[in-house]
Design a protein around this motif. Structure first.
Motif, mmCIF file in Angstrom:
data_model
loop_
_atom_site.group_PDB
_atom_site.id
_atom_site.type_symbol
_atom_site.label_atom_id
_atom_site.label_comp_id
_atom_site.label_asym_id
_atom_site.label_seq_id
_atom_site.Cartn_x
_atom_site.Cartn_y
_atom_site.Cartn_z
ATOM 1 N N MET A 1 -7.025 0.453 -6.349
ATOM 2 C CA MET A 1 -6.714 0.932 -5.077
ATOM 3 C C MET A 1 -6.846 2.520 -5.021
ATOM 4 O O MET A 1 -6.276 3.057 -5.754
ATOM 5 C CB MET A 1 -5.256 0.536 -4.703
ATOM 6 C CG MET A 1 -4.932 -0.655 -4.680
ATOM 7 S SD MET A 1 -3.148 -1.244 -4.745
ATOM 8 C CE MET A 1 -2.657 -1.072 -6.325
ATOM 9 N N GLU A 2 -7.546 2.877 -3.771
ATOM 10 C CA GLU A 2 -7.840 4.135 -3.577
ATOM 11 C C GLU A 2 -6.693 4.964 -2.921
ATOM 12 O O GLU A 2 -6.281 4.281 -1.886
ATOM 13 C CB GLU A 2 -9.129 4.469 -2.848
ATOM 14 C CG GLU A 2 -10.340 4.561 -3.823
ATOM 15 C CD GLU A 2 -11.518 5.178 -3.118
ATOM 16 O OE1 GLU A 2 -11.447 5.938 -2.231
ATOM 17 O OE2 GLU A 2 -12.460 4.319 -3.352
ATOM 18 N N TYR A 11 -1.310 7.939 0.773
ATOM 19 C CA TYR A 11 -0.925 6.640 0.942
ATOM 20 C C TYR A 11 -1.724 5.786 0.111
ATOM 21 O O TYR A 11 -3.318 5.801 0.012
ATOM 22 C CB TYR A 11 -0.513 6.157 2.262
ATOM 23 C CG TYR A 11 -1.884 5.975 3.268
ATOM 24 C CD1 TYR A 11 -2.346 4.726 3.048
ATOM 25 C CD2 TYR A 11 -2.231 6.868 4.299
ATOM 26 C CE1 TYR A 11 -3.606 4.680 3.933
ATOM 27 C CE2 TYR A 11 -3.170 6.585 4.975
ATOM 28 C CZ TYR A 11 -3.886 5.517 4.759
ATOM 29 O OH TYR A 11 -4.918 5.263 5.961
ATOM 30 N N VAL A 12 -1.439 4.587 -0.272
ATOM 31 C CA VAL A 12 -2.323 3.483 -1.038
ATOM 32 C C VAL A 12 -1.985 2.327 -0.229
ATOM 33 O O VAL A 12 -0.667 1.805 0.016
ATOM 34 C CB VAL A 12 -1.936 3.382 -2.329
ATOM 35 C CG1 VAL A 12 -2.698 2.255 -3.005
ATOM 36 C CG2 VAL A 12 -2.119 4.666 -2.962
ATOM 37 N N VAL A 13 -3.119 1.473 0.195
ATOM 38 C CA VAL A 13 -2.747 0.090 0.871
ATOM 39 C C VAL A 13 -2.663 -0.742 -0.236
ATOM 40 O O VAL A 13 -3.712 -0.781 -1.106
ATOM 41 C CB VAL A 13 -4.255 -0.121 1.668
ATOM 42 C CG1 VAL A 13 -3.877 -1.511 2.133
ATOM 43 C CG2 VAL A 13 -4.306 1.023 2.810
ATOM 44 N N LEU A 14 -1.593 -1.328 -0.261
ATOM 45 C CA LEU A 14 -1.175 -2.365 -1.323
ATOM 46 C C LEU A 14 -1.861 -3.751 -0.902
ATOM 47 O O LEU A 14 -1.967 -4.565 -1.923
ATOM 48 C CB LEU A 14 0.164 -2.469 -1.383
ATOM 49 C CG LEU A 14 0.826 -0.967 -2.013
ATOM 50 C CD1 LEU A 14 2.368 -1.284 -2.202
ATOM 51 C CD2 LEU A 14 0.315 -0.430 -3.293
ATOM 52 N N HIS A 15 -1.765 -3.931 0.392
ATOM 53 C CA HIS A 15 -2.306 -5.273 0.877
ATOM 54 C C HIS A 15 -2.430 -5.275 2.306
ATOM 55 O O HIS A 15 -1.919 -4.449 3.033
ATOM 56 C CB HIS A 15 -0.856 -6.383 0.729
ATOM 57 C CG HIS A 15 -1.175 -7.700 1.293
ATOM 58 N ND1 HIS A 15 -1.878 -8.760 0.802
ATOM 59 C CD2 HIS A 15 -0.657 -8.198 2.428
ATOM 60 C CE1 HIS A 15 -1.946 -9.626 1.534
ATOM 61 N NE2 HIS A 15 -1.118 -9.528 2.703
ATOM 62 N N GLU A 16 -3.534 -6.048 2.366
ATOM 63 C CA GLU A 16 -3.741 -6.081 4.211
ATOM 64 C C GLU A 16 -4.412 -7.433 4.221
ATOM 65 O O GLU A 16 -5.484 -7.919 3.623
ATOM 66 C CB GLU A 16 -4.880 -5.007 4.321
ATOM 67 C CG GLU A 16 -5.252 -4.968 5.973
ATOM 68 C CD GLU A 16 -6.229 -3.682 6.124
ATOM 69 O OE1 GLU A 16 -6.427 -3.210 7.536
ATOM 70 O OE2 GLU A 16 -6.683 -3.094 5.132
#
Length: 115
Positions: A1-2, A11-16
């Motif tokens: 995760m970037e 921020y880091v996107v954990l789920h989308e």
């Protein structure tokens, strides 16, 4: 995760997926996100570390670790880290019809970013 670097932290996107987007926000000491609202999404915040100062439609409040808050469509909101030493960590779950960063309507931005 970037990690996406922002003037206030990262921020880091954990789920989308098509139903939601989940981010881990890290707000650096003394920093604030812009005063903003969204047309196409709502947000659910959970404070996991640090203390948050929150503004919702002009009302001020505080979030402590384990506190949660729901931000509805069109509600002016701002998240700030009043600490001078500790990061603020928020898990943000976005729900709605669209999750792009261009759904941020900035009313006041301490970093003078273009709308």
């Amino acid at each position: 995760m970037e990690s996406e670097i922002k003037p206030w932290g990262s921020y880091v996107v954990l789920h989308e997926d098509s139903n939601c987007k989940v981010k881990k926000l890290t707000v650096k000491p003394g920093k604030s996100l812009s005063l903003q609202f969204h047309y196409k999404r709502q947000e659910h915040w959970v404070c996991v570390a640090g203390v948050a100062e929150v503004t919702l439609n002009g009302q001020q409040g505080t979030m402590m670790p384990h506190d949660a808050l729901f931000v509805q469509y069109h509600v002016n909101h701002q998240l700030s880290n009043p600490s001078q030493t500790e990061d603020l960590v928020i898990i943000e779950t976005q729900v709605g019809e669209y999750f792009g960063e261009d759904d941020i309507v900035r009313l006041h931005d301490p970093y003078n970013r273009e709308q």
